[in-house]
Design an enzyme around this catalytic site. Sequence first.
Site, short mmCIF file in Angstrom:
data_model
loop_
_atom_site.label_atom_id
_atom_site.label_comp_id
_atom_site.label_asym_id
_atom_site.label_seq_id
_atom_site.Cartn_x
_atom_site.Cartn_y
_atom_site.Cartn_z
CB ILE A 1 32.13 42.25 35.29
CG1 ILE A 1 32.76 41.82 33.96
CG2 ILE A 1 31.61 41.06 36.08
CD1 ILE A 1 34.06 41.04 34.10
CG ASN B 1 45.61 44.87 33.36
OD1 ASN B 1 46.04 44.32 34.37
ND2 ASN B 1 44.41 44.62 32.86
N PRO C 1 31.89 44.62 28.43
CG PRO C 1 30.96 42.54 28.92
CD PRO C 1 31.91 43.23 27.97
CE LYS D 1 36.04 54.80 38.14
NZ LYS D 1 37.43 54.42 38.09
CG PHE E 1 39.40 47.15 44.37
CD1 PHE E 1 38.51 46.22 44.87
CD2 PHE E 1 40.59 47.39 45.05
CE1 PHE E 1 38.79 45.53 46.04
CE2 PHE E 1 40.88 46.70 46.22
CZ PHE E 1 39.98 45.77 46.71
N1 CTP Z 1 35.35 46.46 36.39
C1 CTP Z 1 34.59 45.41 35.94
N2 CTP Z 1 34.42 45.23 34.60
C2 CTP Z 1 34.98 46.09 33.71
C3 CTP Z 1 35.75 47.17 34.18
C4 CTP Z 1 35.95 47.33 35.54
O1 CTP Z 1 34.06 44.61 36.74
N3 CTP Z 1 34.80 45.89 32.44
C5 CTP Z 1 35.49 46.66 37.84
C6 CTP Z 1 36.89 46.50 38.38
O2 CTP Z 1 37.10 45.16 38.82
C7 CTP Z 1 36.90 47.48 39.55
C8 CTP Z 1 35.94 48.57 39.10
O3 CTP Z 1 35.16 48.01 38.10
O4 CTP Z 1 36.34 46.90 40.70
C9 CTP Z 1 36.57 49.87 38.66
O5 CTP Z 1 37.28 49.78 37.50
P1 CTP Z 1 38.09 51.06 36.89
O6 CTP Z 1 38.82 50.58 35.71
O7 CTP Z 1 38.84 51.75 37.97
O8 CTP Z 1 36.94 52.03 36.56
P2 CTP Z 1 36.06 52.18 35.30
O9 CTP Z 1 34.64 52.01 35.76
O10 CTP Z 1 36.52 51.27 34.21
O11 CTP Z 1 36.24 53.70 34.93
P3 CTP Z 1 37.47 54.48 34.26
O12 CTP Z 1 38.38 53.45 33.63
O13 CTP Z 1 36.82 55.36 33.31
O14 CTP Z 1 38.14 55.20 35.41
#
Ligand code: CTP
Length: 403
Positions: free
Chosen positions: A306, A209, A304, A336, A322
Amino acid sequence: MSQHLDSRLLLGVSGGISAYKSVDLVRRLKERGFEVRVVMTQAATALITPLTFQAVSGHPVRTRLFDPVAEAGMDHIELARWAEWLLIAPATADLMARMAAGIADDLLTTLVLATDAQVCLAPAMNQHMWRHPATQENLETLRARGARILGPIDGDQACGDVGPGRMLEPIEIAESIRPRAEPPLAGVRVLLTAGPTREPLDPVRYLGNRSSGRMGYALANVLCDLGAQVILVSGPTELPAPPVVELVSVETAAEMHAAVMGRTTACDLFVATAAVADYRPASPAAHKIKKDAAELSLRLIRNPDILAQVAALPNPPFTVGFAAETREVERAARDKLTSKGLDMIAANQVGEPLGGFESEDNALTVLWDGGRRDLPMMTKTRLARELALLIVERYRERHAAST
Ligand code: CTP
């Protein structure tokens, strides 16, 4: 306008011979946790160069009101708003007279009128000038308006006289503004994720990404400055390592997950800035995929979450997440915050020609249970500082409530 930890200090240097001592004063103030910016009068620049103050303060020095280059950066009104303290050292008899009369004929005296910062003066002048009724009346006027007067003391003067008018020593000025204190995050253990992840498709390709890691690294730097012991778990970036206690370099979401989950017991604060891939290829090819077929489908499986897992631990650290959203930013981020059980979430709008992943600038809306604060568009470095100070505020509040 004191928003946070009252650490933004504007040092005004006027044209007294003790201006050279103010170089050491900058160092002493920084040791006490102040962020120092320096403004010099024209007379002061005849005694010492702005470059010297730039080197010790780490910021460009302002000397003129109508400087188009400087005004295009932080203009004088913004500088006046930025300051939580305005310390003038040395403060000459002339400067005190202009201040008392409300004259604004240069940058420093303009800032005096434009700021609502706490004004402190460290006078320095010949003993006759100090004793002169005009100076004493000006002093009383300034004191009555709320200025704090630090010194002067009796002693040998540059002109050969002995008497009152000698500027306090830099260490005494710095001590009387704020005694050396522990930085706000001393002893606090922070675990922070940053950067992108790479999910291998085969030995040479990956799903990635656009995250540059800049926001996370800037935040790691500020948290270190605030005294925290930071462990940074980072996906691949080009950025120089911040002064963290441990930097764990990972590539995939699974590696990031393992690195984080193995370190949560020694962690008070968890900040997830990483752009973690939500999915990974189910079975990465052992060898380079050849373009034999006309079509190629990829099967992806969930990684997962995290952040959600850390927040769900029996004794979770203070968790900050974030959210990058393309629409309905606040509602999506608040969902969230609740669904992942976070203490705070910093949300920004992406997919716009403003801020975001690869940009130098960004803006954030920070939400927590029962509160919010908007951090408007600014450089990621400044934004990181604003956000870090907000995290400290909320972290301390929660800490105070639970002890
Ligand atoms: N995050 C994480 N582990 C993942 C995915 C996301 O720790 N596998 C954390 C990111 O570091 C960020 C937050 O979760 O702090 C939000 O991630 P985001 O991608 O915006 O949200 P998602 O929960 O993945 O929801 P969606 O993609 O459906 O909007």
